[in-house]
Design an enzyme around this catalytic site. Structure first.
Site, mmCIF file in Angstrom:
data_model
loop_
_atom_site.group_PDB
_atom_site.id
_atom_site.type_symbol
_atom_site.label_atom_id
_atom_site.label_comp_id
_atom_site.label_asym_id
_atom_site.label_seq_id
_atom_site.Cartn_x
_atom_site.Cartn_y
_atom_site.Cartn_z
ATOM 1 N N LYS A 31 14.154 40.525 -3.522
ATOM 2 C CA LYS A 31 13.288 39.966 -4.119
ATOM 3 C C LYS A 31 11.850 39.763 -3.372
ATOM 4 C CE LYS A 31 13.636 35.147 -3.364
ATOM 5 N NZ LYS A 31 14.139 33.807 -3.552
ATOM 6 N N ARG B 118 7.988 37.723 -3.641
ATOM 7 C CA ARG B 118 7.337 36.608 -4.506
ATOM 8 C C ARG B 118 5.979 36.934 -4.377
ATOM 9 N NH1 ARG B 118 9.567 31.702 -5.332
ATOM 10 N NH2 ARG B 118 11.676 31.470 -4.402
ATOM 11 N N ASP C 107 18.974 37.440 -2.448
ATOM 12 C CA ASP C 107 17.935 38.275 -1.537
ATOM 13 C C ASP C 107 18.611 38.629 -0.191
ATOM 14 O OD1 ASP C 107 17.954 35.774 0.009
ATOM 15 O OD2 ASP C 107 16.304 34.939 -1.216
ATOM 16 N N HIS D 102 18.548 26.368 5.423
ATOM 17 C CA HIS D 102 18.032 27.574 4.929
ATOM 18 C C HIS D 102 18.580 28.799 5.763
ATOM 19 C CE1 HIS D 102 15.853 30.155 2.371
ATOM 20 N NE2 HIS D 102 14.931 30.520 3.314
ATOM 21 N N GLY E 140 13.755 30.194 -11.050
ATOM 22 C CA GLY E 140 13.069 31.532 -11.198
ATOM 23 C C GLY E 140 13.976 32.401 -10.553
ATOM 24 N N ASP F 113 1.003 -1.250 -0.018
ATOM 25 C CA ASP F 113 -0.076 0.050 0.065
ATOM 26 C C ASP F 113 0.767 1.353 0.002
ATOM 27 O OD1 ASP F 113 1.133 -0.018 2.515
ATOM 28 O OD2 ASP F 113 -0.625 0.340 3.701
ATOM 29 N N GLY F 114 2.213 1.182 0.005
ATOM 30 C CA GLY F 114 3.049 2.289 -0.230
ATOM 31 C C GLY F 114 3.597 2.978 1.032
ATOM 32 N N GLU F 115 3.282 2.278 2.388
ATOM 33 C CA GLU F 115 3.812 2.390 3.652
ATOM 34 C C GLU F 115 5.412 1.921 3.528
ATOM 35 O OE1 GLU F 115 2.108 0.894 7.134
ATOM 36 O OE2 GLU F 115 0.352 1.552 6.682
HETATM 37 C C1 R5P Z 1 14.748 31.456 -0.954
HETATM 38 O O1 R5P Z 1 14.780 31.969 0.061
HETATM 39 C C2 R5P Z 1 16.071 30.476 -1.387
HETATM 40 O O2 R5P Z 1 17.179 31.008 -0.821
HETATM 41 C C3 R5P Z 1 16.043 30.323 -2.893
HETATM 42 O O3 R5P Z 1 16.187 31.495 -3.554
HETATM 43 C C4 R5P Z 1 14.810 29.752 -3.648
HETATM 44 O O4 R5P Z 1 14.450 28.587 -2.951
HETATM 45 C C5 R5P Z 1 14.925 29.288 -4.881
HETATM 46 O O5 R5P Z 1 13.648 28.967 -5.614
HETATM 47 P P1 R5P Z 1 13.570 29.030 -7.115
HETATM 48 O O6 R5P Z 1 14.498 28.321 -7.700
HETATM 49 O O7 R5P Z 1 12.231 28.243 -7.141
HETATM 50 O O8 R5P Z 1 13.297 30.548 -7.342
#
Ligand code: R5P
Length: 370
Positions: free
Chosen positions: A238, A240, A206, A166, A271, A44-46
């Site tokens: 940046k 979004r 950013d 991150h 992006g 079942d995927g477990e």
């Molecule tokens: C954002 O805060 C991260 O540091 C990256 O800039 C982001 O995850 C890049 O995502 P994407 O390639 O979809 O623009």
């Protein structure tokens, strides 16, 4: 073994399906093999795990980035056949393995090791997904970075070894020791020594990435005269859209007539990176290169990079996607040696700071020797 203290007699390396090539490479650096553990699925995927080795009292390192893989070695019957499709369709083999699959594999492997009385369990998670939701930007949102930290700890991990979170504040979401490796040192040295781009302007895509890009710049420009080493960086501003598409609003810093190197922690759709490339070219950068630690790529991202004016892109191998797109203008720098040294140093209670000092001095690490 002079100044090394082992508190656990043996150490064992166990891996799930998230990024087997990296796990094998780490084991090879250490002169070992991975345990022959079986990490598969029930019908079942477990997630179904059999560690298939004695871990009682040992120092267990479970290597499993929380990344996606489009070509997982697991390959399992595809459970997505449409309603009414002939049963034969169910026999199709799926190789896509999501971040969620790999997270659960990690948790189930930790649970198995804990229940088999491992002496100590270190989760080696070179890429920590869910980390971008590390704070609430508005009401009614989760903080998934904290949730994942809780899950890993509750499953039974005693320590975490990871690469480029991150944001470093995520270390504090864990109430267990965290060893946090950073690729800025190795990648900075690569652009300095192999690509000779010491005169480049380093660009943070950013505001949140400025500290990371500063560390990268310091290694790219190490040992340079102050007038070049003291260059300010360029920083993109940046935003979004509600659909999560990045828009670069502005850029601080002068790049005209000089090469530029963008340094970021994650590439997904590409992006962010490609918007910054566009702006750098418009502002007169002579050539644009990039280094990004984690390649968590969505479909089409590698093609978009290939067709863009970006000259070269250096990625690390923390995720399975990196290897899947390597070639052409994309080059991979491996984290295996850094992680192998870190595993050995954690096991033998030696300073992990030695890794940063050595990378800072020499730009690379020596081959591992016991
Ligand atoms: C954002 O805060 C991260 O540091 C990256 O800039 C982001 O995850 C890049 O995502 P994407 O390639 O979809 O623009």
């Amino acid at each position: 073994m002079t100044d090394q203290k082992r508190h656990f007699g043996e150490f064992k390396l166990i891996a799930g399906n998230a990024n087997l090539p990296l796990a094998i490479k780490i084991a090879k650096e250490l002169g070992l093999s991975l345990e022959n553990s079986k990490v598969g699925r029930f019908p079942d995927g477990e997630v179904k795990v059999d560690l298939d080795c004695v871990v009682r009292g040992t120092d267990v390192f479970i290597i499993q980035p929380i990344c996606q893989s489009h070509y997982s070695p697991l390959g399992r019957p595809c459970l997505t056949a449409e309603r009414g499709a002939p049963t034969g369709r169910m026999k199709e083999i799926c190789t896509y393995q999501s971040i969620n699959d790999n997270l659960v594999e990690l948790l189930v492997m930790i649970d198995a090791a804990r229940r088999a009385s491992a002496g100590r369990i270190t989760a080696v998670v070179p890429y920590m997904a869910y980390a971008k939701q590390e704070k609430k930007k508005k009401g009614h949102e989760p903080i998934t970075a904290k949730l994942v930290a809780n899950l890993i700890t509750t499953a039974g991990a005693d320590r975490l070894l990871t690469v480029d979170l991150h944001t470093p504040a995520i270390e504090g979401f864990f109430d267990i020791p965290v060893d946090h490796m950073r690729m800025a040192l190795l990648m900075g040295a690569h652009f300095r020594d192999k690509l000779g781009l010491r005169d480049a302007v380093v660009v943070s895509p950013d505001a949140g990435g400025v500290a990371r890009a500063t560390e990268f710049r310091n290694h790219l420009k190490a040992h340079l005269a102050h007038d070049i080493a003291g260059d300010e960086m360029a920083i993109a501003i940046k935003r979004r859209t509600p659909e999560d598409e990045p828009t670069i609003m502005e850029m601080v810093g002068d790049v005209a007539g000089r090469p530029a190197v963008i340094f970021d922690d994650i590439i997904q759709s590409g992006g962010t990176l490609l918007e910054v490339v566009k702006l750098l070219k418009a502002r007169g950068a002579t050539a644009v290169h990039a280094a990004v630690v984690h390649a968590d790529l969505t479909p089409g991202a590698a093609e978009a990079v290939a067709q863009s004016p970006l000259e070269s892109l250096v990625l690390s191998d923390t995720t399975a996607s990196a290897k899947e797109v390597a070639g052409g203008k994309i080059k991979i720098l491996s984290t295996a040696r850094i992680l192998a040294h870190a595993i050995w140093r954690v096991h033998t209670q030696q300073s992990v700071g030695w890794i940063f000092d050595t990378l800072g001095d020499k730009g690379k690490l020596p081959k591992f020797k016991r």
